[in-house]
Design a protein around this motif. Structure first.
Motif, mmCIF file in Angstrom:
data_model
loop_
_atom_site.group_PDB
_atom_site.id
_atom_site.type_symbol
_atom_site.label_atom_id
_atom_site.label_comp_id
_atom_site.label_asym_id
_atom_site.label_seq_id
_atom_site.Cartn_x
_atom_site.Cartn_y
_atom_site.Cartn_z
ATOM 1 N N TRP A 1 31.438 38.686 43.750
ATOM 2 C CA TRP A 1 31.148 38.479 42.337
ATOM 3 C C TRP A 1 29.659 38.705 42.107
ATOM 4 O O TRP A 1 28.830 38.391 42.964
ATOM 5 C CB TRP A 1 31.523 37.084 41.910
ATOM 6 C CG TRP A 1 33.004 36.847 41.798
ATOM 7 C CD1 TRP A 1 34.005 37.666 42.232
ATOM 8 C CD2 TRP A 1 33.635 35.712 41.239
ATOM 9 N NE1 TRP A 1 35.222 37.113 41.966
ATOM 10 C CE2 TRP A 1 35.029 35.899 41.356
ATOM 11 C CE3 TRP A 1 33.176 34.558 40.652
ATOM 12 C CZ2 TRP A 1 35.955 34.981 40.898
ATOM 13 C CZ3 TRP A 1 34.100 33.633 40.196
ATOM 14 C CH2 TRP A 1 35.476 33.847 40.318
ATOM 15 N N CYS B 1 27.369 37.910 45.254
ATOM 16 C CA CYS B 1 27.739 36.869 46.206
ATOM 17 C C CYS B 1 28.268 37.531 47.483
ATOM 18 O O CYS B 1 29.127 38.418 47.412
ATOM 19 C CB CYS B 1 28.799 35.948 45.596
ATOM 20 S SG CYS B 1 29.385 34.690 46.739
ATOM 21 N N ASN C 1 24.763 27.951 44.548
ATOM 22 C CA ASN C 1 26.228 27.913 44.604
ATOM 23 C C ASN C 1 26.869 28.950 43.699
ATOM 24 O O ASN C 1 26.565 29.011 42.511
ATOM 25 C CB ASN C 1 26.747 26.534 44.178
ATOM 26 C CG ASN C 1 26.505 25.491 45.224
ATOM 27 O OD1 ASN C 1 26.586 25.754 46.413
ATOM 28 N ND2 ASN C 1 26.198 24.286 44.798
ATOM 29 N N CYS C 2 27.785 29.720 44.271
ATOM 30 C CA CYS C 2 28.620 30.622 43.476
ATOM 31 C C CYS C 2 29.697 29.775 42.807
ATOM 32 O O CYS C 2 30.264 28.887 43.443
ATOM 33 C CB CYS C 2 29.254 31.672 44.380
ATOM 34 S SG CYS C 2 30.345 32.825 43.517
ATOM 35 N N MET D 1 30.219 36.336 49.707
ATOM 36 C CA MET D 1 31.550 35.889 50.104
ATOM 37 C C MET D 1 32.661 36.706 49.452
ATOM 38 O O MET D 1 33.536 37.205 50.138
ATOM 39 C CB MET D 1 31.718 34.404 49.758
ATOM 40 C CG MET D 1 33.007 33.824 50.241
ATOM 41 S SD MET D 1 32.994 33.723 52.024
ATOM 42 C CE MET D 1 34.211 32.491 52.283
ATOM 43 N N HIS D 2 32.631 36.853 48.134
ATOM 44 C CA HIS D 2 33.716 37.542 47.438
ATOM 45 C C HIS D 2 33.256 38.686 46.542
ATOM 46 O O HIS D 2 34.062 39.291 45.860
ATOM 47 C CB HIS D 2 34.520 36.537 46.593
ATOM 48 C CG HIS D 2 35.186 35.499 47.426
ATOM 49 N ND1 HIS D 2 34.707 34.214 47.510
ATOM 50 C CD2 HIS D 2 36.255 35.569 48.251
ATOM 51 C CE1 HIS D 2 35.480 33.520 48.340
ATOM 52 N NE2 HIS D 2 36.417 34.315 48.800
ATOM 53 N N HIS E 1 32.629 30.480 42.194
ATOM 54 C CA HIS E 1 33.925 30.727 42.827
ATOM 55 C C HIS E 1 33.965 29.962 44.147
ATOM 56 O O HIS E 1 33.239 30.293 45.079
ATOM 57 C CB HIS E 1 34.127 32.219 43.072
ATOM 58 C CG HIS E 1 35.439 32.536 43.701
ATOM 59 N ND1 HIS E 1 35.540 33.014 44.976
ATOM 60 C CD2 HIS E 1 36.699 32.441 43.223
ATOM 61 C CE1 HIS E 1 36.810 33.214 45.266
ATOM 62 N NE2 HIS E 1 37.535 32.871 44.219
ATOM 63 N N GLN E 2 34.720 28.942 44.218
ATOM 64 C CA GLN E 2 34.881 28.093 45.403
ATOM 65 C C GLN E 2 33.576 27.417 45.815
ATOM 66 O O GLN E 2 33.433 26.976 46.945
ATOM 67 C CB GLN E 2 35.480 28.882 46.566
ATOM 68 C CG GLN E 2 36.865 29.407 46.269
ATOM 69 C CD GLN E 2 37.485 30.145 47.417
ATOM 70 O OE1 GLN E 2 36.856 30.432 48.434
ATOM 71 N NE2 GLN E 2 38.755 30.484 47.268
ATOM 72 N N HIS E 3 32.601 27.378 44.943
ATOM 73 C CA HIS E 3 31.317 26.683 45.169
ATOM 74 C C HIS E 3 30.687 27.063 46.509
ATOM 75 O O HIS E 3 30.203 26.219 47.248
ATOM 76 C CB HIS E 3 31.499 25.178 45.023
ATOM 77 C CG HIS E 3 32.099 24.823 43.706
ATOM 78 N ND1 HIS E 3 31.380 24.888 42.533
ATOM 79 C CD2 HIS E 3 33.363 24.466 43.362
ATOM 80 C CE1 HIS E 3 32.176 24.560 41.524
ATOM 81 N NE2 HIS E 3 33.374 24.312 41.994
ATOM 82 N N PHE E 4 30.694 28.341 46.803
ATOM 83 C CA PHE E 4 30.132 28.880 48.035
ATOM 84 C C PHE E 4 28.612 28.806 47.983
ATOM 85 O O PHE E 4 27.984 29.395 47.111
ATOM 86 C CB PHE E 4 30.610 30.326 48.206
ATOM 87 C CG PHE E 4 30.189 30.959 49.492
ATOM 88 C CD1 PHE E 4 30.655 30.483 50.696
ATOM 89 C CD2 PHE E 4 29.322 32.033 49.490
ATOM 90 C CE1 PHE E 4 30.269 31.076 51.882
ATOM 91 C CE2 PHE E 4 28.927 32.628 50.664
ATOM 92 C CZ PHE E 4 29.404 32.153 51.866
#
Length: 66
Positions: free
Chosen positions: A33, A28, A7-8, A30-31, A10-13
């Motif tokens: 990071w 990550c 899980n990242c 998704m975003h 940031h927003q628990h992706f």
């Protein structure tokens, strides 16, 4: 060998396994990071990844603290 939670922060992706690894830095998907997989600390972004101690015995890898 390093073990991190998928899980990242940031927003628990939950798709870090799909990210890009450059040396010890995992980005990550998704975003964007980026985190150091040795420590879980951010290179870019905020928050920390959860890391787990790893023990290697013979040819086996044991992840502890899960």
């Amino acid at each position: 060998i390093f073990a991190i939670e998928n899980n990242c922060p940031h927003q628990h992706f939950a798709a870090l396994h799909e990210g890009e690894l450059d040396g010890f830095n995992l980005r990550c998907p998704m975003h964007g990071w980026t985190f150091d997989i040795r420590t879980g600390k951010p290179v870019t972004g905020e928050g920390c990844l959860k890391t787990f101690p790893v023990i290697i015995r013979g040819g086996d890898v044991w992840i502890t603290g899960i």
